[in-house]
Design a protein around this motif. Structure first.
Motif, PDB file in Angstrom:
ATOM      1  N   UNK A 321       0.822  -1.206   0.000  1.00 36.60           N
ATOM      2  CA  UNK A 321       0.000   0.000   0.000  1.00 36.60           C
ATOM      3  C   UNK A 321       0.862   1.265   0.000  1.00 36.60           C
ATOM      4  N   UNK A 322       1.925   1.270   0.782  1.00 38.35           N
ATOM      5  CA  UNK A 322       2.731   2.484   0.925  1.00 38.35           C
ATOM      6  C   UNK A 322       3.368   2.909  -0.403  1.00 38.35           C
ATOM      7  N   UNK A 323       3.743   1.940  -1.228  1.00 40.00           N
ATOM      8  CA  UNK A 323       4.324   2.295  -2.524  1.00 40.00           C
ATOM      9  C   UNK A 323       3.267   2.855  -3.460  1.00 40.00           C
ATOM     10  N   UNK A 324       2.055   2.333  -3.365  1.00 43.26           N
ATOM     11  CA  UNK A 324       0.955   2.884  -4.171  1.00 43.26           C
ATOM     12  C   UNK A 324       0.658   4.317  -3.734  1.00 43.26           C
ATOM     13  N   UNK A 325       0.683   4.542  -2.428  1.00 40.07           N
ATOM     14  CA  UNK A 325       0.447   5.891  -1.918  1.00 40.07           C
ATOM     15  C   UNK A 325       1.549   6.851  -2.365  1.00 40.07           C
ATOM     16  N   UNK A 326       2.775   6.369  -2.381  1.00 41.34           N
ATOM     17  CA  UNK A 326       3.900   7.214  -2.796  1.00 41.34           C
ATOM     18  C   UNK A 326       3.747   7.647  -4.255  1.00 41.34           C
ATOM     19  N   UNK A 327       3.384   6.708  -5.100  1.00 41.48           N
ATOM     20  CA  UNK A 327       3.157   7.048  -6.508  1.00 41.48           C
ATOM     21  C   UNK A 327       2.073   8.114  -6.625  1.00 41.48           C
ATOM     22  N   UNK A 328       0.987   7.916  -5.884  1.00 35.93           N
ATOM     23  CA  UNK A 328      -0.142   8.846  -5.957  1.00 35.93           C
ATOM     24  C   UNK A 328       0.272  10.255  -5.560  1.00 35.93           C
ATOM     25  N   UNK A 329       1.041  10.381  -4.474  1.00 36.89           N
ATOM     26  CA  UNK A 329       1.435  11.702  -3.996  1.00 36.89           C
ATOM     27  C   UNK A 329       2.568  12.309  -4.807  1.00 36.89           C
ATOM     28  N   UNK A 330       3.216  11.520  -5.669  1.00 37.55           N
ATOM     29  CA  UNK A 330       4.316  12.033  -6.491  1.00 37.55           C
ATOM     30  C   UNK A 330       3.827  12.629  -7.804  1.00 37.55           C
ATOM     31  N   UNK A 331       2.525  12.494  -8.089  1.00 44.35           N
ATOM     32  CA  UNK A 331       1.976  12.990  -9.351  1.00 44.35           C
ATOM     33  C   UNK A 331       1.335  14.362  -9.139  1.00 44.35           C
ATOM     34  N   UNK A 332       1.787  15.322  -9.924  1.00 40.39           N
ATOM     35  CA  UNK A 332       1.232  16.673  -9.877  1.00 40.39           C
ATOM     36  C   UNK A 332       0.118  16.764 -10.921  1.00 40.39           C
ATOM     37  N   UNK A 333      -1.092  16.438 -10.515  1.00 43.30           N
ATOM     38  CA  UNK A 333      -2.226  16.402 -11.431  1.00 43.30           C
ATOM     39  C   UNK A 333      -2.530  17.779 -12.018  1.00 43.30           C
ATOM     40  N   UNK A 334      -2.424  18.788 -11.192  1.00 50.25           N
ATOM     41  CA  UNK A 334      -2.717  20.150 -11.646  1.00 50.25           C
ATOM     42  C   UNK A 334      -1.769  20.562 -12.766  1.00 50.25           C
ATOM     43  N   UNK A 335      -0.501  20.248 -12.624  1.00 54.40           N
ATOM     44  CA  UNK A 335       0.479  20.628 -13.641  1.00 54.40           C
ATOM     45  C   UNK A 335       0.182  19.934 -14.967  1.00 54.40           C
ATOM     46  N   UNK A 336      -0.190  18.669 -14.914  1.00 55.35           N
ATOM     47  CA  UNK A 336      -0.448  17.918 -16.142  1.00 55.35           C
ATOM     48  C   UNK A 336      -1.722  18.402 -16.830  1.00 55.35           C
ATOM     49  N   UNK A 337      -2.779  18.590 -16.050  1.00 58.41           N
ATOM     50  CA  UNK A 337      -4.032  19.025 -16.678  1.00 58.41           C
ATOM     51  C   UNK A 337      -3.919  20.434 -17.262  1.00 58.41           C
ATOM     52  N   UNK A 338      -3.062  21.245 -16.668  1.00 59.97           N
ATOM     53  CA  UNK A 338      -2.875  22.606 -17.181  1.00 59.97           C
ATOM     54  C   UNK A 338      -1.999  22.611 -18.430  1.00 59.97           C
ATOM     55  N   UNK A 339      -0.862  21.933 -18.359  1.00 59.71           N
ATOM     56  CA  UNK A 339       0.104  21.984 -19.453  1.00 59.71           C
ATOM     57  C   UNK A 339      -0.305  21.144 -20.657  1.00 59.71           C
ATOM     58  N   UNK A 340      -0.871  19.991 -20.401  1.00 64.44           N
ATOM     59  CA  UNK A 340      -1.155  19.057 -21.494  1.00 64.44           C
ATOM     60  C   UNK A 340      -2.601  19.150 -21.971  1.00 64.44           C
ATOM     61  N   UNK A 341      -3.529  19.225 -21.023  1.00 59.55           N
ATOM     62  CA  UNK A 341      -4.938  19.265 -21.399  1.00 59.55           C
ATOM     63  C   UNK A 341      -5.500  20.689 -21.438  1.00 59.55           C
ATOM     64  N   UNK A 342      -4.619  21.657 -21.336  1.00 59.38           N
ATOM     65  CA  UNK A 342      -5.010  23.067 -21.478  1.00 59.38           C
ATOM     66  C   UNK A 342      -6.151  23.450 -20.538  1.00 59.38           C
ATOM     67  N   UNK A 343      -6.188  22.809 -19.361  1.00 61.01           N
ATOM     68  CA  UNK A 343      -7.194  23.135 -18.371  1.00 61.01           C
ATOM     69  C   UNK A 343      -8.553  22.522 -18.625  1.00 61.01           C
TER      70      UNK A 343
END
Length: 552
Positions: A321-343
């Motif tokens: 579980x802890x490794x799954x949680x680490x992956x989840x918290x390492x992803x900057x969703x806001x940055x991706x949706x802004x830069x790639x999906x143009x918001x």
């Protein structure tokens, strides 16, 4: 409960009110006869004629009992008309083939059909057409991927024994009363049942299907506004023509080509070059310039899309579980949706979509929030590997955001990621066979507008798209129990609370991590086609598309 009439009505009640009516078993049309509202093109004076082409990926199947993905479902939506359809703007349900779907106790349902429906081979569509189709999909030896959808019908267990071959091929909960009426007995009350029968798995089948299901898969016979022209030309295309004996509003175009693309960027190039009329999805690589390049042909519409990163719990080290949680918290969703999906996409912090009742903005909390330092601590404390593989299908424009995720994991966790990029059909098969070895791209578009469709179908132990191996975790049993309670609850608010409790347990176990909720971002050539409508399920309403120069 009767869900409206067979006519599409304008200015109808919003989805939340219709769901209240569904859960309360109040007979209602959810509509009125006001002339205002969104014109979907379904009331045009007659077919406009002509032909057009729309892009899809290679389907996995063209059988209703086996079609779970959007490319096959897009084709089947032109070949079939369901008992219940949904308004393209509001997802409000209305009857089509069904005259009524009624119950006094939410457990025993009577479905009455409208007269005059036929299959493309000329045979009559009857109550038996549904009962036989549902029994075939539910019969375990047939191996239907949509088998799960019939799990709440009495007698399903007899067709799916834990050991040995079933002793019967028919569910006891299905009874044909006459040619236009059949009864469905569920194992327990489920107030949302009338919504589920609009899904692909519940389409009817002609008698010819049962003679040779494999041959049928290459040239399906349905009851919809279009019929297949020839056979499925794998990896190239599927052609359909208007069914002239269709009893409802006919399709506008004479013919439609579903052109199969292995690369969505190639499809976009064809669209902008005038060699394709409609593209099902605009590639992320060109989202920034697409509005300018396509002009009024750029489509951005509300969608039930839910994107997530799945974990193969059956594979080390993803059982931690802890490794799954680490992956989840390492992803900057806001940055991706802004830069790639143009918001256009919004970061997801929950499982239940904003377009259905029960959505909570911060259900996942800190575990779905970008916290690279905390993620690194968890990763190192639990001996996270130095290298992982990221899996995704290569025909949907996912390379760019997967590259961004890979870079973020490298920066936050110090882990190198290699890509396993496959054709969609192969990718799905490996998920089914539990042969994925690392975090993988997952996405869901609702089958019917109900919170249960997100919670149960993706995460229940027997869910149709539960490929994580979640059934092996203790929390899975709790989730199953909560889903069962929610399904039987007649009060919408009480049911939602139970679905949300199940969502909390899922997010605590984290078999997948939510990434984002999306909008449909598609395109068409405004010089060749008009009245192009993408519904909240992200499907093109093929029958309503108008060819602007049919004689050209």
């Amino acid at each position: 409960m009767a869900i409206g009439g067979s006519m599409k009505l304008k200015n109808r009640a919003p989805l939340w009110l219709c769901l209240l009516l569904v859960f309360g078993l109040i007979a209602a049309s959810c509509g009125g006869d006001d002339d205002e509202g969104t014109d979907t093109g379904s009331e045009s004076e007659g077919p406009t004629g002509g032909e057009f082409a729309v892009s899809i990926c290679e389907p996995q199947f063209l059988q209703p009992g086996n079609t779970q993905e959007t490319c096959g479902a897009q084709v089947l939506q032109s070949l079939f008309t369901p008992l219940v359809e949904f308004d393209p703007d509001t997802a409000e349900p209305y009857n089509v083939v069904a005259e009524s779907i009624e119950s006094d106790d939410q457990q025993n349902w009577t479905i009455t059909l409208n007269e005059g429906w036929t299959f493309h081979d000329g045979s009559d569509l009857t109550a038996q057409s549904y009962v036989d189709a549902w029994n075939w999909a539910a019969y375990a030896p047939n191996g239907a991927l949509n088998n799960y959808f019939f799990g709440n019908i009495e007698g399903y267990a007899d067709l799916n024994p834990d050991k040995g071959k079933p002793k019967t091929e028919e569910m006891s909960g299905l009874t044909v009363v006459d040619d236009l009426t059949f009864e469905v007995a569920l194992t327990e009350p489920f107030s949302g049942f009338p919504l589920t029968v609009g899904y692909t798995a519940f389409y009817p089948l002609p008698e010819s299907f049962f003679d040779d299901p494999d041959a049928y898969n290459e040239a399906p016979i349905g009851n919809g506004p279009y019929q297949i022209d020839g056979e499925w030309n794998h990896d190239e295309g599927i052609n359909v023509v208007r069914y002239e004996d269709y009893p409802e509003t006919p399709g506008n175009a004479d013919a439609v080509e579903f052109r199969i693309y292995a690369d969505v960027n190639t499809a976009y190039t064809d669209l902008t070059a005038g060699n394709l009329d409609i593209i099902d999805v605009v590639p992320t690589e060109v989202l920034a310039q697409a509005p300018q390049e396509l002009g009024e042909g750029f489509v951005q519409a509300p969608s039930s899309y839910y994107g997530y990163l799945g974990f193969p719990l059956y594979e080390e080290p993803w059982d931690q579980l802890e490794l799954r949680q680490a992956i989840s918290m390492a992803i900057d969703r806001e940055a991706i949706t802004t830069a790639i999906y143009q918001g256009a996409y919004t970061p997801a912090n929950s499982i239940i979509s904003p377009v259905v009742p029960g959505f909570r903005e911060e259900a996942c909390g800190e575990m779905c929030t970008y916290q690279p330092e905390e993620a690194k601590e968890l990763w190192d404390a639990n001996n996270g590997p130095d290298e992982i593989s990221l899996w995704f299908n290569n025909d949907g424009g996912h390379e760019e955001w997967m590259e961004a995720v890979s870079n973020q994991l490298r920066d936050a966790l110090g882990v190198e990621a290699k890509f396993e990029s496959l054709a969609f059909e192969e990718f799905l098969t490996l998920q089914d066979d539990h042969k994925i070895t690392g975090p993988y791209r997952g996405a869901w578009v609702m089958d019917y507008p109900h919170p249960q469709n997100y919670i149960a179908n993706i995460y229940a132990s027997t869910g149709s798209s539960q490929e994580f191996g979640y059934e092996e975790l203790p929390g899975s049993e709790t989730v199953d129990d909560l889903i069962q309670q929610a399904n039987a609850e007649p009060d919408l608010d009480a049911a939602i609370e139970l679905y949300q409790e199940a969502e909390d347990q899922i997010l605590a176990d984290l078999p997948s991590t939510p990434l984002w909720f999306g909008q449909t971002q598609s395109g068409f050539d405004p010089e060749t086609v008009g009245n192009v409508i993408f519904d909240v399920f992200s499907f093109v309403r093929v029958a309503e598309v108008e060819v602007l120069n049919p004689d050209a």
